[in-house]
Design an enzyme around this catalytic site. Structure first.
Site, short mmCIF file in Angstrom:
data_model
loop_
_atom_site.label_atom_id
_atom_site.label_comp_id
_atom_site.label_asym_id
_atom_site.label_seq_id
_atom_site.Cartn_x
_atom_site.Cartn_y
_atom_site.Cartn_z
N ALA A 20 15.14 -8.33 5.10
CA ALA A 20 14.72 -9.70 4.72
C ALA A 20 15.03 -9.95 3.24
O ALA A 20 15.46 -11.06 2.86
CB ALA A 20 13.23 -9.87 4.98
N TYR A 151 0.65 8.84 1.46
CA TYR A 151 1.29 7.52 1.34
C TYR A 151 0.60 6.71 0.23
O TYR A 151 1.25 6.11 -0.62
CB TYR A 151 1.20 6.80 2.69
CG TYR A 151 1.84 5.42 2.71
CD1 TYR A 151 3.22 5.28 2.88
CD2 TYR A 151 1.08 4.26 2.56
CE1 TYR A 151 3.81 4.01 2.91
CE2 TYR A 151 1.66 3.00 2.58
CZ TYR A 151 3.03 2.88 2.76
OH TYR A 151 3.61 1.63 2.77
N THR A 188 6.66 -4.52 10.99
CA THR A 188 7.93 -3.78 10.98
C THR A 188 7.75 -2.51 11.81
O THR A 188 6.63 -2.16 12.19
CB THR A 188 8.36 -3.34 9.56
OG1 THR A 188 7.48 -2.31 9.11
CG2 THR A 188 8.39 -4.47 8.56
#
Ligand SMILES: NC(=O)C1=CN([C@@H]2O[C@H](COP(=O)(O)OP(=O)(O)OC[C@H]3O[C@@H](n4cnc5c(N)ncnc54)[C@H](O)[C@@H]3O)[C@@H](O)[C@H]2O)C=CC1
Ligand SMILES: CCCCC/C=C\C=C\C(=O)C/C=C\C/C=C\CCCC(=O)O
Length: 257
Positions: A20, A151, A188
């Protein structure tokens, strides 16, 4: 900052948020080198972009951002083809608590590595023409996600690195702005394949998937729109822009001298 004639490098460009970002930069007149470890997706996206924007506006470069050699080759190819680099979007990232060292390697070490390599070409102090670097962090760079501590750590690291580089750039006159974008949940593949990536936190998978299913999620285009603001607005440097379904917000942090 108008984007006509500007040259951008986007990592993790073959799908999701990176795709994108790439499409929006192209729509705004930039040329883009797409770097991605997924050759199949990258090559098929290049074919789509050729039809929409013309063959000369993009390059697909098969590149694992964990490899210094491959990034170096990708930068050389970009410079050889387009002549300069004005914009770098460090976007490639994974969420894998099982393979936690790989998560640190891609999400944080590679951002540092790619940034330092870009500086060699962009830094005004060493003959470059300046520009802007935008790093894809996450809301997990602003607060903790209990299902994915590593993460979380990498994204906090990306926010810290971005802000410190912005300060270093201002102090030394690199002529480069550094900003981080911090999206919430985005539709996603990264989130759809989450369950088997949580390692020792897999007992939180069901709870996490329920939260994800209940929450409104961002579209990749909403994230790209906000990123474009960080690229084009020359007043933005050292920012962490939180992007949620209910709006965007520039974060504030404690100040120390
Ligand atoms: N999806 C979400 O909810 C959110 C994602 N993010 C961040 O956005 C960035 C993009 O993620 P998504 O588009 O969601 O994921 P995605 O999985 O759809 O796309 C990631 C892309 O990065 C590429 N990639 C992965 N490892 C690579 C490597 N070693 N070298 C080169 N390319 C590599 C993949 O091949 C893929 O094309 C990541 O940094 C992620 O942490 C941030 C906030 C929320
Ligand atoms: C709230 C727990 C969801 C766990 C999702 C797992 C991985 C997410 C990776 C991201 O990079 C997204 C980071 C943070 C999202 C956290 C909360 C978003 C809630 C939506 C909102 O209130 O805007």
């Amino acid at each position: 900052m108008a984007l006509n004639g500007k040259i951008a490098v986007v990592t993790g460009a073959a799908q999701g948020i990176g795709r994108a970002i790439t499409e929006l930069l192209l729509q705004n007149g930039a040329k883009v080198a797409l770097l991605d470890a997924n050759k199949t997706n990258g090559e098929s996206l290049k074919e789509v972009l050729d039809k929409l924007f013309g063959e000369q506006t993009t390059l697909f470069l098969h590149c694992n951002v964990e490899s210094e050699e491959q990034i170096k080759a990708a930068f050389q190819k970009t410079l050889g083809t387009f002549g300069r680099i004005d914009i770098l979007c460090n976007n490639a990232g994974i969420l894998n608590e099982e393979e936690w060292e790989k998560t640190i390697s891609i999400n944080l070490a590679a951002v540092v590595r790619t940034t330092y390599m870009a500086l060699e070409h962009m830094n005004k102090m060493t003959g470059g023409q300046g520009g802007v670097i935008v790093n894809t962090a996450s809301m997990a760079g602003l607060g903790p996600l209990k299902c994915c501590p590593v993460y979380t750590a990498t994204k906090h690291g990306v926010v810290g690195f971005t802000r410190a580089m912005a300060a270093a750039s201002t102090a030394a006159g690199y002529g480069i702005r550094f900003n981080a974008i911090c999206p919430g949940l985005v539709k996603t593949e990264m989130l759809s394949s989450l369950s088997n990536k949580l390692g020792q936190f897999s007992h939180l998978a069901e709870e996490t998937n329920t939260i994800i299913a209940d929450k409104k999620m961002l579209n990749v285009t909403e994230v790209a729109d906000c990123l474009l603001e960080l690229v084009t607005d020359e007043t933005k440097n050292g920012e962490a822009l939180q992007v949620r379904c209910n709006g965007k917000k520039y974060m504030t942090f404690p100040v120390f001298t």
